[in-house]
Design a protein around this motif. Structure first.
Motif: not given
Length: 391
Positions: A36-46
């Motif tokens: 899983i490749v992702y950027g900042g924290g937005s997908i964690i917070r959401s």
């Protein structure tokens, strides 16, 4: 119309709550261990990352994670991802995010089976002969990377920003697209995505290839849809139907549909790549600056298609003076960009005194003596366009 081969095998899974199908889709394409490749924290917070992980667990698919991908993705994360993938036995890439995340995942996918430096592919030293499969969960409609075989990476040493096209191996096997995931995007990021997808269409639309009416109308209709829905999203960021239309437009803009049978241009993208490589600006914002400048130059040198764009997309009345029509279209495009919150010159982009000589030098070092096709640009022409972008 030119001869063409059109191949677009991506499975698009579009609509509300579709991210819940990610694990099933990965398993369908024989994924055993996913990165899983992702950027900042937005997908964690959401909570999106957690939902993706649960979906993979339910499907019995193992995974590892690589976070921290930045806009204008650079080579260190690609090298890190290649090393992690080899160590963990990853056989499938799952970027969750927008173009930067997807492009990084594609670069890793190409680099893992290759014994040399992945950058060899970008500089033309080697060709991609095999790659890991890629599936996408899209959260930012902009780059269209979810439906293309393209990837763009910046090498920090020398600030060299280059693209790679391998549609037969790097086009995602599936793309999960839930417009609800875009509700929380900041207005500026939404606007930058809109500019990016519009210019993907324009790179195909501004062509000298005759008798491409079907491609022209596809381009014009998609551009008009983007503009119409952009106004709606600006007024109501949670307008599902507007978000859905924009998200699908971003895919159509770059999966090859709009350019069949045409000689494409791509000079505007190459001009902008140097701006974002040197100044690290958002790609869509850089395009909003460079494209009106490029079009202004073309209004003098090859106005026919610019005038057609002005008439069919922005409603500029027809007249015999094609240059006048073209410039009126540029004016309306700039007004639209400003309305959605984008810059249209270097100063508005936050670059008071751009180093135009450096930008020209890097452009032609990377792309050769001539750039683009609508009017081939030499160093003198490129410099003129960068200077027009200052106004």
């Amino acid at each position: 119309m030119n001869n063409f081969v059109f191949y677009s095998p991506t499975k698009f899974v579009f609509g509300k709550d579709t991210e819940g199908q990610t694990g099933t889709l990965a398993k369908k394409y024989n994924a055993r261990k996913v990165m899983i490749v992702y950027g900042g924290g937005s997908i964690i917070r959401s909570g999106l990352l957690q939902r993706i992980e649960e979906s993979l667990q339910q499907a019995g698919v193992e995974y590892v994670k690589l976070g921290g991908i930045q806009p204008n993705p650079t080579d260190p994360k690609v090298y890190e991802g290649i090393e992690l993938a080899r160590k963990e036995g990853v056989d499938f890439m799952l970027p969750v995010g927008g173009g930067s995340v997807i492009d990084t995942a594609k670069a890793i996918a190409a680099g893992v089976p290759y014994e040399g430096d992945f950058w060899d592919f970008y500089i033309g030293k080697a060709k991609v002969k095999k790659a890991l499969k890629v599936g996408v969960v899209l959260t930012i409609p902009a780059a269209g990377s979810e439906g293309s075989g393209n990837t763009v990476i910046t090498k920090l040493e020398g600030l060299q920003k280059l693209s790679l096209r391998v549609p037969e191996l790097l086009r995602p096997v599936f793309a999960v697209m839930n417009p609800e995931l875009t509700y929380t995007l900041p207005p500026y990021q939404t606007a930058c995505g809109i500019a990016d997808m519009m210019v993907h269409i324009m790179e195909r639309y501004f062509t000298n290839t005759p008798d491409v009416e079907i491609s022209d109308r596809l381009c014009e209709g998609t551009l008009m849809t983007i503009i119409k829905e952009a106004y709606k999203v600006k007024q109501d960021p949670n307008d599902y139907e507007a978000r859905a239309n924009i998200m699908w437009c971003g895919t159509i803009a770059h999966n090859g549909t709009c350019g069949v049978g045409c000689e494409e241009d791509w000079a505007s993208h190459f001009l902008e790549h140097e701006i974002s490589a040197v100044y690290n600006v958002t790609h869509g914002a850089g395009l909003a600056v460079i494209v009106p400048a490029w079009m202004t130059f073309m209004a003098e040198h090859n106005p026919k298609k610019i005038a057609q764009f002005a008439n069919r997309v922005f409603g500029v009345p027809e007249n015999e003076d094609l240059e006048e029509m073209a410039l009126a279209g540029v004016s309306r495009l700039k007004h639209f960009f400003r309305y959605i919150g984008l810059p249209v010159n270097f100063k508005e982009l936050g670059i008071e005194h751009p180093d135009i000589e450096l930008l020209v030098k890097k452009l032609h070092e990377n792309k050769g003596e001539w750039v683009g096709n609508y009017v081939k640009l030499n160093k003198e022409y490129s410099k003129e366009i960068f200077e027009l972008a200052c106004k």
